[in-house]
Design a protein around this motif. Sequence first.
Motif, mmCIF file in Angstrom:
data_model
loop_
_atom_site.group_PDB
_atom_site.id
_atom_site.type_symbol
_atom_site.label_atom_id
_atom_site.label_comp_id
_atom_site.label_asym_id
_atom_site.label_seq_id
_atom_site.Cartn_x
_atom_site.Cartn_y
_atom_site.Cartn_z
ATOM 1 N N PHE A 23 -11.694 5.348 23.108
ATOM 2 C CA PHE A 23 -12.423 6.615 23.209
ATOM 3 C C PHE A 23 -13.933 6.361 23.220
ATOM 4 O O PHE A 23 -14.665 6.868 24.068
ATOM 5 C CB PHE A 23 -12.012 7.504 22.033
ATOM 6 N N LEU A 24 -14.403 5.528 22.305
ATOM 7 C CA LEU A 24 -15.835 5.235 22.255
ATOM 8 C C LEU A 24 -16.296 4.498 23.508
ATOM 9 O O LEU A 24 -17.295 4.868 24.123
ATOM 10 C CB LEU A 24 -16.170 4.405 21.012
ATOM 11 N N ALA A 25 -15.554 3.457 23.878
ATOM 12 C CA ALA A 25 -15.989 2.635 25.006
ATOM 13 C C ALA A 25 -16.078 3.474 26.283
ATOM 14 O O ALA A 25 -17.088 3.443 26.991
ATOM 15 C CB ALA A 25 -15.031 1.470 25.192
ATOM 16 N N ILE A 26 -15.019 4.235 26.551
ATOM 17 C CA ILE A 26 -14.996 4.987 27.816
ATOM 18 C C ILE A 26 -16.008 6.127 27.782
ATOM 19 O O ILE A 26 -16.755 6.352 28.736
ATOM 20 C CB ILE A 26 -13.573 5.518 28.099
ATOM 21 N N THR A 27 -16.046 6.853 26.657
ATOM 22 C CA THR A 27 -16.969 7.988 26.580
ATOM 23 C C THR A 27 -18.413 7.517 26.723
ATOM 24 O O THR A 27 -19.206 8.129 27.444
ATOM 25 C CB THR A 27 -16.801 8.725 25.235
ATOM 26 N N ILE A 28 -18.734 6.424 26.067
ATOM 27 C CA ILE A 28 -20.109 5.940 26.142
ATOM 28 C C ILE A 28 -20.425 5.450 27.555
ATOM 29 O O ILE A 28 -21.477 5.763 28.113
ATOM 30 C CB ILE A 28 -20.337 4.829 25.102
ATOM 31 N N ALA A 29 -19.476 4.721 28.153
ATOM 32 C CA ALA A 29 -19.724 4.205 29.497
ATOM 33 C C ALA A 29 -19.951 5.344 30.483
ATOM 34 O O ALA A 29 -20.959 5.360 31.217
ATOM 35 C CB ALA A 29 -18.552 3.338 29.941
ATOM 36 N N ILE A 30 -19.045 6.303 30.493
ATOM 37 C CA ILE A 30 -19.183 7.404 31.458
ATOM 38 C C ILE A 30 -20.391 8.273 31.108
ATOM 39 O O ILE A 30 -21.157 8.675 31.981
ATOM 40 C CB ILE A 30 -17.900 8.258 31.524
ATOM 41 N N GLY A 31 -20.555 8.545 29.824
ATOM 42 C CA GLY A 31 -21.679 9.387 29.403
ATOM 43 C C GLY A 31 -23.008 8.777 29.799
ATOM 44 O O GLY A 31 -23.900 9.460 30.316
ATOM 45 N N LEU A 32 -23.135 7.487 29.592
ATOM 46 C CA LEU A 32 -24.381 6.797 29.938
ATOM 47 C C LEU A 32 -24.579 6.774 31.455
ATOM 48 O O LEU A 32 -25.686 7.020 31.959
ATOM 49 C CB LEU A 32 -24.360 5.370 29.385
ATOM 50 N N LEU A 33 -23.483 6.512 32.178
ATOM 51 C CA LEU A 33 -23.572 6.497 33.640
ATOM 52 C C LEU A 33 -24.065 7.851 34.158
ATOM 53 O O LEU A 33 -25.010 7.926 34.949
ATOM 54 C CB LEU A 33 -22.203 6.167 34.239
ATOM 55 N N ILE A 34 -23.443 8.916 33.666
ATOM 56 C CA ILE A 34 -23.844 10.248 34.134
ATOM 57 C C ILE A 34 -25.299 10.518 33.768
ATOM 58 O O ILE A 34 -26.077 11.017 34.586
ATOM 59 C CB ILE A 34 -22.933 11.344 33.535
ATOM 60 N N ALA A 35 -25.670 10.149 32.547
ATOM 61 C CA ALA A 35 -27.051 10.409 32.117
ATOM 62 C C ALA A 35 -28.041 9.688 33.026
ATOM 63 O O ALA A 35 -29.046 10.256 33.442
ATOM 64 C CB ALA A 35 -27.236 9.971 30.664
ATOM 65 N N ILE A 36 -27.733 8.433 33.349
ATOM 66 C CA ILE A 36 -28.658 7.671 34.204
ATOM 67 C C ILE A 36 -28.697 8.279 35.605
ATOM 68 O O ILE A 36 -29.767 8.448 36.190
ATOM 69 C CB ILE A 36 -28.244 6.184 34.245
ATOM 70 N N LEU A 37 -27.538 8.628 36.128
ATOM 71 C CA LEU A 37 -27.508 9.235 37.458
ATOM 72 C C LEU A 37 -28.279 10.553 37.465
ATOM 73 O O LEU A 37 -29.015 10.845 38.407
ATOM 74 C CB LEU A 37 -26.057 9.468 37.911
ATOM 75 N N LEU A 38 -28.107 11.327 36.414
ATOM 76 C CA LEU A 38 -28.788 12.631 36.366
ATOM 77 C C LEU A 38 -30.301 12.470 36.209
ATOM 78 O O LEU A 38 -31.054 13.391 36.493
ATOM 79 C CB LEU A 38 -28.259 13.463 35.196
ATOM 80 N N ASP A 39 -30.717 11.323 35.749
ATOM 81 C CA ASP A 39 -32.144 11.114 35.496
ATOM 82 C C ASP A 39 -32.887 10.675 36.763
ATOM 83 O O ASP A 39 -34.039 10.285 36.706
ATOM 84 C CB ASP A 39 -32.321 10.062 34.390
ATOM 85 N N GLN A 40 -32.203 10.704 37.921
ATOM 86 C CA GLN A 40 -32.847 10.242 39.157
ATOM 87 C C GLN A 40 -33.391 11.410 39.987
ATOM 88 O O GLN A 40 -33.242 11.445 41.189
ATOM 89 C CB GLN A 40 -31.853 9.437 40.007
ATOM 90 N N GLN A 41 -33.983 12.375 39.334
ATOM 91 C CA GLN A 41 -34.525 13.553 40.028
ATOM 92 C C GLN A 41 -33.492 14.154 40.990
ATOM 93 O O GLN A 41 -33.637 14.110 42.204
ATOM 94 C CB GLN A 41 -35.806 13.203 40.790
ATOM 95 N N ILE A 42 -32.445 14.674 40.370
ATOM 96 C CA ILE A 42 -31.320 15.190 41.118
ATOM 97 C C ILE A 42 -31.505 16.682 41.354
ATOM 98 O O ILE A 42 -31.997 17.396 40.480
ATOM 99 C CB ILE A 42 -30.037 14.957 40.274
ATOM 100 N N ARG A 43 -31.107 17.124 42.545
ATOM 101 C CA ARG A 43 -31.095 18.559 42.784
ATOM 102 C C ARG A 43 -29.957 19.173 41.985
ATOM 103 O O ARG A 43 -28.946 18.516 41.763
ATOM 104 C CB ARG A 43 -30.872 18.834 44.268
ATOM 105 N N ALA A 44 -30.108 20.401 41.573
ATOM 106 C CA ALA A 44 -29.054 21.118 40.826
ATOM 107 C C ALA A 44 -28.658 20.369 39.569
ATOM 108 O O ALA A 44 -27.509 20.401 39.138
ATOM 109 C CB ALA A 44 -27.824 21.346 41.707
#
Lengths: 364, 298, 292
Positions: free
Chosen positions: B83-104
């Motif tokens: 639970f920790l490994a997957i949640t952190i991996a996906i959560g971090l991935l999404i956070a980094i992707l969202l931090d790239q000046q994304i529309r919407a």
Amino acid sequence: MSTLEIDRVRKAYGNLEVLKEVSISIGTGDFLVLLGPSGCGKSTLLNMIAGLETVTGGEIRIAGRTVNDLSPKDRDIAMVFQSYALYPTMTVRQNIEFGMKIRKVAQADRDKAVKTASDLLQITHLLDRKPSQLSGGQRQRVAMGRAIVREPKLFLFDEPLSNLDAKLRVDMRTEIKRLHARLGTTIVYVTHDQIEAMTLATRVAVMKDGVVQQLDEPQAVYDRPANVYVARFVGSPAMNIVPALLEADGTAVIEIARRPAARIGGIALSADALRRYAGKKVLVGIRPENFSIASTGSTAPSLTIDFDVVEPTGPDTLAVFQLGGVEVTARLPPRQAHAGREAGLAVDTSKIVLFDSETETRID
Amino acid sequence: MRSTLSLKDRFSRWLPRLVLSPSLVAIIVGVYLFIAWTGWISLSSSKMVPKYDFVGLEQYIRLWSTPRWETAVANLFVFTVLFLAITIAIGLLIAILLDQQIRAEGFLRAVYLYPMALSFIVTGTAWKWILNPDLGVEKVVNDLGWTGFVFDWITRPEYAIYCVVIAAVWQSTGFAMAIFLAGLRGIDTSIIKAAQIEGASLPRIYLNIIVPMLRPAFLSVIVLLSYISIKSFDLVLALTGGGPGNSTEMPSTFMFSATFRRNQMGVGAASAMMMLMTVAAIIIPYLYSELKEARNEH
Amino acid sequence: MSTEARSARRAHQFGRLFIYGSLIALAIFYLMPLWVMIVTSLKSLDEIYSGSFIGLPQAITFEAWEKAWGQACIGTACDGLRPYFVNSLLMVIPAVALSTAIGAINGYILTKWRFPGANFVFGLMLFGCFLPFQAVILPMAQLLGSLRLSGTIPGLVLVHTVYGISFTTLFFRNYFITIPDELTRAAQIDGAGFFRIFFSVMLPAALPIIVVSCIWQFTQIWNDFLFGVSFTAGQSSPITVALNNIVNVTMGRKQYNVDMAAAMIAAIPTLVVYIVAGRYFVRGLTAGAVKG
């Protein structure tokens, strides 16, 4: 009558003593500035006068009445804070009236007081705005308005200008001075800015480590600093403190590298002091503006030095050189000093102050 | 000097503490006294009703010799790690992707985070239906022509715990993302620019510079997700009911059934104390360090 | 345009494509369960058993919603979720109001009226945020019994208020600490007392954190299951317990559409709050990382 007497006041947090027997007393209409670096205890003292901090020892009297155990609201004071401390959800008008509302002042009187204060401070057009819609200077005025309507015996200012930019700070300084002249109230003002102290105060208390170093008129503090600390703190650039040897006839001899020593005679000194310090090391205090380019035929004592660095500021030039093994600054008219060049400088001996080299206190 | 204080002043000096005291009493009773009470029961021979005798560690010995509890502990371990490994991996991935000046960005963030607003019971109900092999995902894939596809984990004791992991990850990723994103937003962007000028590629910048700077965020996420996983109860109950058999038993469900279903109050209390100690071992150092840092800042 | 610039641009475009592609795929994954719940709840049972899972319903029917709301059997009673929905409302509203009010005044005291030991008191309260409730269920059941509050809504209100204080105090304490102390000092000099400062100065400035606290508490308490299932039975249960009972009925053909409609009914209040005030919800969430 609105005098303030601080009588051997102490403050300690556990074993940590932040104020050690401070005694200051000022009369009606005085403008007292508590001047010192951060941590010197000046804000603590102000908060104790306001009743926001308890008094560990000694007594504080406002208009002759001991206020040690009175709550802030019963002390007949008003305070202006560094962050202005305006109530963010209230309009300017509500901010100014809040205290009167609590004291149940009638609406008509409140309106009158708000009008008088806002006219005086030229903030009438801002009365219905929220603090967040105001500029720094405007907030400052509102904070003062809030203080004025209380008509207190004593105004307290806690570094009120330090959040403003340089230009506005000068303007507001003038404003506060004008206000003091017009209202004639007694003011205690805390700052670390020696120019504010010089320009505003009728009395300055220079503080360090919870001890008042000197309490006097600003000009007296500037001309006759009680010790080396005060001498360096007040004035910019700071007073030059140069080691010297005092000869029996009162001449101070200052070593200059690779040049003949400077001999400065004619320093005002009591016979008693002369007897005690003759042949001993002393510290010579010379303000930068007390140097001048030596003119031929002048009788003033002069010295020959080499300028290291020259910094033009516009109205004058700051010239840096070595004297008695320390770095010394002279304030000279423009274009008279050149880096790397030799020059002869005259010293205004009437302005020179001597300090004990051990205790660093002034020798009279 | 102090004695001159009027009665009114003295009252007003104590007023704040007076107003705070009911809350303090509530917390002391509701948290600390109750913990002590549970601790006491765990040392007694209580079965159906509380008994206030003392049998030492008997209930703990009984607890640790119960196979069902062993299953629960093993499950908790597997569950927490995954639970920790997957949640952190996906959560971090999404956070980094969202931090790239994304529309919407706002909309997307809301999409990833909404499961956090749901009850675990709702989540469990939904995923139970989705993971149902007869009518759910397995059937959809089969109907698409991939007839060999089998996804019946929820009915198989050895795999059912992974279903709990899937549902829990789905629910909690948004939380990890939110904290990582807050951490990323706190990083001075000129650091990225400086690294770019030195010629580092974007993935490299993130891997070598940015992610190490997210240490405090990692700490918060790890601690809080561990806490969620230890107390997770509703999700297991709604999704698998602890089954098939008791293959998805967790300490929380064990405690509940021992206490309320099997009349083993002493064992239930002992299991509750084990959970508490685990949480305390993680949370107290965390709170301590957070508070200490906070104090240094002021 | 040089070839270098062109390839750099292509790499950039590829990167953007990758970013958006991943984000959209993940968004679909996160939305899928909600989608499945909604479409399933709008289908007839026959359609579900004929193998329609992810597709739109052939004919939209609200039958399952009506059933879940008014007729579904929970235990022996077949009144649907409605009474339990009402139970949850009756529990949530006072518990949210009380715990937020208490948290506000606690936060105010712990920041603006600090006393020796205030930090310790705060630490004591803070641990309550991370309490595994299993450790207090037994004595709480005993206490509720002796107060004659077992199985009642007021009993649940009490429990949620007590265990909510930790979080609400944390919210308000961390918020008020950012308000300069000079503000309270100015008010003191203006003559305002303890309560006057709280109501006239602090509370009006605390509107955002009041919203955060209310939303957080609402979500937590509405979604609670453990206290509900431990301290109530039958008719007095909150909605989460009732939902679990509906879903776990094993008699006859499983009514997946009713289950999904029931789950949606239980989820709608918190979802609506989330959609309306998501920003505040996130603030509450990240405040769990103590410093916020």
